[in-house]
Design a protein around this motif. Structure first.
Motif, mmCIF file in Angstrom:
data_model
loop_
_atom_site.group_PDB
_atom_site.id
_atom_site.type_symbol
_atom_site.label_atom_id
_atom_site.label_comp_id
_atom_site.label_asym_id
_atom_site.label_seq_id
_atom_site.Cartn_x
_atom_site.Cartn_y
_atom_site.Cartn_z
ATOM 1 N N ILE A 7 15.335 -24.656 -8.344
ATOM 2 C CA ILE A 7 15.727 -24.409 -9.739
ATOM 3 C C ILE A 7 16.482 -23.085 -9.851
ATOM 4 O O ILE A 7 17.515 -22.999 -10.528
ATOM 5 N N THR A 8 15.991 -22.058 -9.167
ATOM 6 C CA THR A 8 16.637 -20.742 -9.206
ATOM 7 C C THR A 8 18.039 -20.800 -8.617
ATOM 8 O O THR A 8 18.978 -20.240 -9.181
ATOM 9 N N ALA A 24 18.545 -29.139 -19.342
ATOM 10 C CA ALA A 24 19.273 -30.394 -19.119
ATOM 11 C C ALA A 24 20.236 -30.287 -17.940
ATOM 12 O O ALA A 24 20.303 -31.184 -17.089
ATOM 13 N N LEU A 25 21.002 -29.184 -17.872
ATOM 14 C CA LEU A 25 21.949 -29.014 -16.764
ATOM 15 C C LEU A 25 21.229 -28.911 -15.425
ATOM 16 O O LEU A 25 21.645 -29.526 -14.436
ATOM 17 N N VAL A 26 20.162 -28.134 -15.397
ATOM 18 C CA VAL A 26 19.417 -27.966 -14.156
ATOM 19 C C VAL A 26 18.813 -29.299 -13.725
ATOM 20 O O VAL A 26 18.879 -29.678 -12.555
ATOM 21 N N LYS A 27 18.257 -30.022 -14.687
ATOM 22 C CA LYS A 27 17.598 -31.296 -14.371
ATOM 23 C C LYS A 27 18.578 -32.285 -13.737
ATOM 24 O O LYS A 27 18.213 -33.028 -12.828
ATOM 25 N N THR A 28 19.819 -32.292 -14.181
ATOM 26 C CA THR A 28 20.804 -33.231 -13.631
ATOM 27 C C THR A 28 21.200 -32.892 -12.198
ATOM 28 O O THR A 28 21.681 -33.755 -11.473
ATOM 29 N N LYS A 29 21.006 -31.650 -11.782
ATOM 30 C CA LYS A 29 21.423 -31.236 -10.447
ATOM 31 C C LYS A 29 20.292 -31.213 -9.425
ATOM 32 O O LYS A 29 20.521 -30.953 -8.255
ATOM 33 N N LEU A 30 19.066 -31.490 -9.846
ATOM 34 C CA LEU A 30 17.927 -31.468 -8.937
ATOM 35 C C LEU A 30 17.995 -32.616 -7.944
ATOM 36 O O LEU A 30 18.439 -33.713 -8.270
ATOM 37 N N ARG A 31 17.526 -32.366 -6.730
ATOM 38 C CA ARG A 31 17.519 -33.407 -5.704
ATOM 39 C C ARG A 31 16.454 -34.457 -5.979
ATOM 40 O O ARG A 31 16.626 -35.610 -5.644
ATOM 41 N N ILE A 39 10.451 -26.671 -14.867
ATOM 42 C CA ILE A 39 11.838 -26.220 -15.057
ATOM 43 C C ILE A 39 11.891 -25.137 -16.131
ATOM 44 O O ILE A 39 12.520 -24.086 -15.946
ATOM 45 N N ILE A 40 11.215 -25.376 -17.245
ATOM 46 C CA ILE A 40 11.232 -24.424 -18.367
ATOM 47 C C ILE A 40 10.643 -23.086 -17.945
ATOM 48 O O ILE A 40 11.227 -22.025 -18.193
ATOM 49 N N THR A 41 9.491 -23.114 -17.295
ATOM 50 C CA THR A 41 8.836 -21.878 -16.868
ATOM 51 C C THR A 41 9.705 -21.109 -15.881
ATOM 52 O O THR A 41 9.852 -19.882 -15.985
ATOM 53 N N THR A 42 10.299 -21.827 -14.937
ATOM 54 C CA THR A 42 11.141 -21.166 -13.944
ATOM 55 C C THR A 42 12.372 -20.551 -14.594
ATOM 56 O O THR A 42 12.744 -19.417 -14.260
ATOM 57 N N LEU A 43 12.997 -21.264 -15.523
ATOM 58 C CA LEU A 43 14.176 -20.719 -16.197
ATOM 59 C C LEU A 43 13.827 -19.517 -17.068
ATOM 60 O O LEU A 43 14.639 -18.592 -17.208
ATOM 61 N N ARG A 44 12.646 -19.511 -17.663
ATOM 62 C CA ARG A 44 12.226 -18.355 -18.470
ATOM 63 C C ARG A 44 12.080 -17.108 -17.602
ATOM 64 O O ARG A 44 12.368 -16.006 -18.049
ATOM 65 N N ASN A 45 11.604 -17.294 -16.379
ATOM 66 C CA ASN A 45 11.386 -16.162 -15.479
ATOM 67 C C ASN A 45 12.608 -15.839 -14.619
ATOM 68 O O ASN A 45 12.615 -14.836 -13.900
ATOM 69 N N TRP A 46 13.624 -16.654 -14.692
ATOM 70 C CA TRP A 46 14.812 -16.505 -13.858
ATOM 71 C C TRP A 46 15.666 -15.330 -14.310
ATOM 72 O O TRP A 46 15.848 -15.083 -15.494
ATOM 73 N N THR A 47 16.177 -14.597 -13.325
ATOM 74 C CA THR A 47 17.196 -13.583 -13.598
ATOM 75 C C THR A 47 18.365 -13.878 -12.667
ATOM 76 O O THR A 47 18.172 -14.246 -11.501
#
Length: 105
Positions: A7-8, A24-31, A39-47
């Motif tokens: 996700i990162t 939505a964008l990240v979800k479409t690119k996941l393997r 996904i939500i938690t990871t994106l919240r903590n992502w820099t």
């Protein structure tokens, strides 16, 4: 590679393209499918880290393991080739017999 790593990496790739990494964008690119809360938690903590677009360490380690597991010592390769010689000769004889038999029919 963990799901968080994937996700990162996707988020960094999107940000490098000038796109905002949304769920939505990240979800479409996941393997493979990953739960929305993950996904939500990871994106919240992502820099954003422009350099982290792939796990180079993991890739290099995987390539190293693959190359060491598939490479054989010359002695082993010679022993295998020597052991295969009679089998290859017998196979050639069998092929010749099959060809002769099909010609006779």
């Amino acid at each position: 590679m963990t799901t968080t790593d994937e996700i990162t990496i996707i988020a960094n790739q999107l940000a490098n393209q000038g796109k905002k990494p949304t769920v939505a964008l990240v979800k479409t690119k996941l393997r493979k499918p990953i739960s929305l809360p993950t996904i939500i938690t990871t994106l919240r903590n992502w820099t954003h880290d422009p350099q982290l677009v792939e796990l180079e360490i993991e890739s290099k380690e995987a390539l190293r393991k693959k190359s060491t597991s598939t490479s054989l010592s010359p002695e082993i390769e010679q022993a295998i080739a020597k052991a295969l010689q009679p089998i290859e000769a017998e196979l050639a004889q069998l092929k010749a017999l099959v060809i002769n038999l099909t010609k006779q029919q």
